[in-house]
Design an enzyme around this catalytic site. Structure first.
Site, PDB file in Angstrom:
ATOM      1  N   HIS A  82      34.853  55.237  63.680  1.00 24.63           N
ATOM      2  CA  HIS A  82      34.494  54.027  63.877  1.00 24.63           C
ATOM      3  C   HIS A  82      33.827  54.150  62.824  1.00 24.63           C
ATOM      4  CE1 HIS A  82      37.466  53.569  66.869  1.00 24.63           C
ATOM      5  NE2 HIS A  82      36.851  54.106  68.094  1.00 24.63           N
ATOM      6  N   ARG A  95      36.604  61.001  67.064  1.00 26.47           N
ATOM      7  CA  ARG A  95      36.820  59.522  67.259  1.00 26.47           C
ATOM      8  C   ARG A  95      35.841  58.251  66.096  1.00 26.47           C
ATOM      9  NH1 ARG A  95      41.258  57.369  68.944  1.00 26.47           N
ATOM     10  NH2 ARG A  95      40.245  55.363  69.579  1.00 26.47           N
ATOM     11  N   TRP A 140      36.998  47.645  76.828  1.00 26.29           N
ATOM     12  CA  TRP A 140      35.747  48.098  78.036  1.00 26.29           C
ATOM     13  C   TRP A 140      36.906  50.108  78.722  1.00 26.29           C
ATOM     14  CZ3 TRP A 140      31.383  47.621  77.217  1.00 26.29           C
ATOM     15  CH2 TRP A 140      31.005  46.013  77.099  1.00 26.29           C
ATOM     16  N   GLY A 169      40.695  55.914  64.759  1.00 31.98           N
ATOM     17  CA  GLY A 169      40.867  57.184  65.703  1.00 31.98           C
ATOM     18  C   GLY A 169      41.610  58.269  65.277  1.00 31.98           C
ATOM     19  N   TRP A 173      42.324  58.365  62.031  1.00 33.60           N
ATOM     20  CA  TRP A 173      41.586  58.711  60.213  1.00 33.60           C
ATOM     21  C   TRP A 173      41.220  60.109  61.074  1.00 33.60           C
ATOM     22  CZ3 TRP A 173      36.870  59.336  58.772  1.00 33.60           C
ATOM     23  CH2 TRP A 173      36.733  59.227  57.613  1.00 33.60           C
ATOM     24  N   ASP A 187      42.830  48.469  63.171  1.00 33.34           N
ATOM     25  CA  ASP A 187      43.816  49.837  63.931  1.00 33.34           C
ATOM     26  C   ASP A 187      43.030  50.758  62.900  1.00 33.34           C
ATOM     27  OD1 ASP A 187      44.430  50.540  65.860  1.00 33.34           O
ATOM     28  OD2 ASP A 187      46.105  49.991  66.223  1.00 33.34           O
ATOM     29  N   GLY A 188      43.711  51.719  63.293  1.00 31.32           N
ATOM     30  CA  GLY A 188      43.678  53.094  63.007  1.00 31.32           C
ATOM     31  C   GLY A 188      42.267  54.004  63.025  1.00 31.32           C
ATOM     32  N   LEU A 200      31.607  31.840  53.244  1.00 32.39           N
ATOM     33  CA  LEU A 200      32.441  33.063  54.243  1.00 32.39           C
ATOM     34  C   LEU A 200      32.250  32.442  55.586  1.00 32.39           C
ATOM     35  CD1 LEU A 200      35.435  34.542  54.391  1.00 32.39           C
ATOM     36  CD2 LEU A 200      33.159  36.173  54.242  1.00 32.39           C
TER      37      LEU A 200
HETATM   38  C1  FPP Z   1      41.007  49.986  66.933  1.00 31.68           C
HETATM   39  O1  FPP Z   1      41.245  51.510  66.061  1.00 31.68           O
HETATM   40  C2  FPP Z   1      39.616  49.787  66.744  1.00 31.68           C
HETATM   41  C3  FPP Z   1      38.505  49.688  67.097  1.00 31.68           C
HETATM   42  C4  FPP Z   1      38.986  48.872  68.697  1.00 31.68           C
HETATM   43  C5  FPP Z   1      36.916  49.505  67.044  1.00 31.68           C
HETATM   44  C6  FPP Z   1      36.824  48.924  65.497  1.00 31.68           C
HETATM   45  C7  FPP Z   1      35.913  49.326  64.903  1.00 31.68           C
HETATM   46  C8  FPP Z   1      35.333  49.014  63.489  1.00 31.68           C
HETATM   47  C9  FPP Z   1      36.394  48.466  62.757  1.00 31.68           C
HETATM   48  C10 FPP Z   1      34.051  49.805  63.072  1.00 31.68           C
HETATM   49  C11 FPP Z   1      32.411  49.048  63.757  1.00 31.68           C
HETATM   50  C12 FPP Z   1      32.914  47.080  63.731  1.00 31.68           C
HETATM   51  C13 FPP Z   1      31.894  46.394  62.870  1.00 31.68           C
HETATM   52  C14 FPP Z   1      32.718  45.343  63.231  1.00 31.68           C
HETATM   53  C15 FPP Z   1      30.748  47.290  62.313  1.00 31.68           C
HETATM   54  P1  FPP Z   1      41.894  52.934  66.982  1.00 31.68           P
HETATM   55  O2  FPP Z   1      40.070  53.799  67.625  1.00 31.68           O
HETATM   56  O3  FPP Z   1      42.294  52.140  68.288  1.00 31.68           O
HETATM   57  O4  FPP Z   1      42.265  53.882  66.230  1.00 31.68           O
HETATM   58  P2  FPP Z   1      43.569  54.125  66.915  1.00 31.68           P
HETATM   59  O5  FPP Z   1      44.715  53.296  66.977  1.00 31.68           O
HETATM   60  O6  FPP Z   1      43.954  55.442  65.555  1.00 31.68           O
HETATM   61  O7  FPP Z   1      43.241  54.853  67.899  1.00 31.68           O
END
Ligand code: FPP
Length: 238
Positions: A34, A30, A66, A20, A22, A17-18, A128
């Site tokens: 990612h 956003r 989604w 967005g 970041w 998490d985080g 792994l």
């Molecule tokens: C949550 O943070 C993160 C996600 C919904 C997406 C996770 C994706 C990745 C780590 C990148 C790609 C992954 C792979 C496996 C290649 P958030 O967007 O909700 O963050 P926020 O809470 O700060 O808005």
């Protein structure tokens, strides 16, 4: 980082998490968060492999995600596919068996084909066990498995875990980004997981952060509902 086999039986799950936030604090879109998150995924998978962790499950996209704007969803799906294509040779080289858990019927056919190819090519990996959760909902996974059980026959927790197909018990569950909740991730499998929450945003999560969470895990006493070792009483007396 030192090679170690001491975590070979440990199953780690991470709620990444985080991304967005970041990006937002840096004035970036956003999706840039990612993309930085995907770099962190590479780093942490490599670290998990170096640390000799047995299994790592990463929450990449929940079924509730989604609801996000289509640009963000599309960008994430593209990132997943690029990641799988780029990482396949490295996974084969390092004995990493990669699987994707979650629903497949709502994914783009090109992504499904890539997932199937990576799963086929890395099936022989013995070091792994890497699972990436995409379009995943623990509740939905439980409901699906429950509907497959035979009502008139008792089923054991292990059998049910097999039906779920998410990799079985989680030992250590880490969540980055400062929130302290499970967000529909591996609810059955995390029944006795040790939880570690960190304020670090996922793109900033380092090998050292992973090692430190494992250190915290090692220092905890897991009782699984039993007593502490020194509290165990001799037979005959309570
Ligand atoms: C949550 O943070 C993160 C996600 C919904 C997406 C996770 C994706 C990745 C780590 C990148 C790609 C992954 C792979 C496996 C290649 P958030 O967007 O909700 O963050 P926020 O809470 O700060 O808005």
């Amino acid at each position: 980082m030192e090679k170690s086999t001491s975590y070979g039986n440990v199953s780690v799950a991470i709620i990444m998490d985080g991304n967005g936030r970041w990006a937002t604090v840096r004035g970036l879109p956003r999706l840039a968060g990612h993309r930085a998150g995907a770099v962190a995924v590479r780093r942490i998978v490599e670290a998990a492999s170096d640390l000799g962790i047995g299994a790592l499950t990463l929450y990449a996209f929940s079924s509730d995600n989604w609801k996000r704007p289509s640009v963000e969803v599309g960008g994430l799906m593209q990132l997943f596919r690029t990641y799988l294509i780029d990482e396949m040779p490295g996974c084969i080289r390092h004995g990493i068996r990669l699987e994707v858990i979650g629903r497949r019927d709502r994914l783009d056919p090109a992504l499904i084909a890539t997932i199937e190819e990576v799963e086929r090519q890395t099936r022989g990996g013995r070091n792994l066990r890497l699972r990436i959760a995409v379009d995943y909902s623990a509740r939905e996974s439980i409901l699906r498995a429950a509907s497959q059980t035979i009502a008139d026959r008792p089923i054991s927790p292990d059998e049910f875990s097999d039906l779920l197909g998410n990799g079985g018990n989680v030992d250590l569950l880490i969540r980055t980004g400062g929130e302290q909740r499970l967000s529909d991730f591996l609810l059955w499998e995390s029944a006795y997981a040790e939880l570690v929450f960190t304020r670090r945003m996922w793109p900033d999560f380092t090998r050292e952060d992973l090692a430190s969470a494992l250190g915290e895990f090692t220092g905890r006493e897991r009782r699984f509902g039993g007593l502490r070792c020194q509290e165990v009483v001799p037979a005959g007396g309570v």
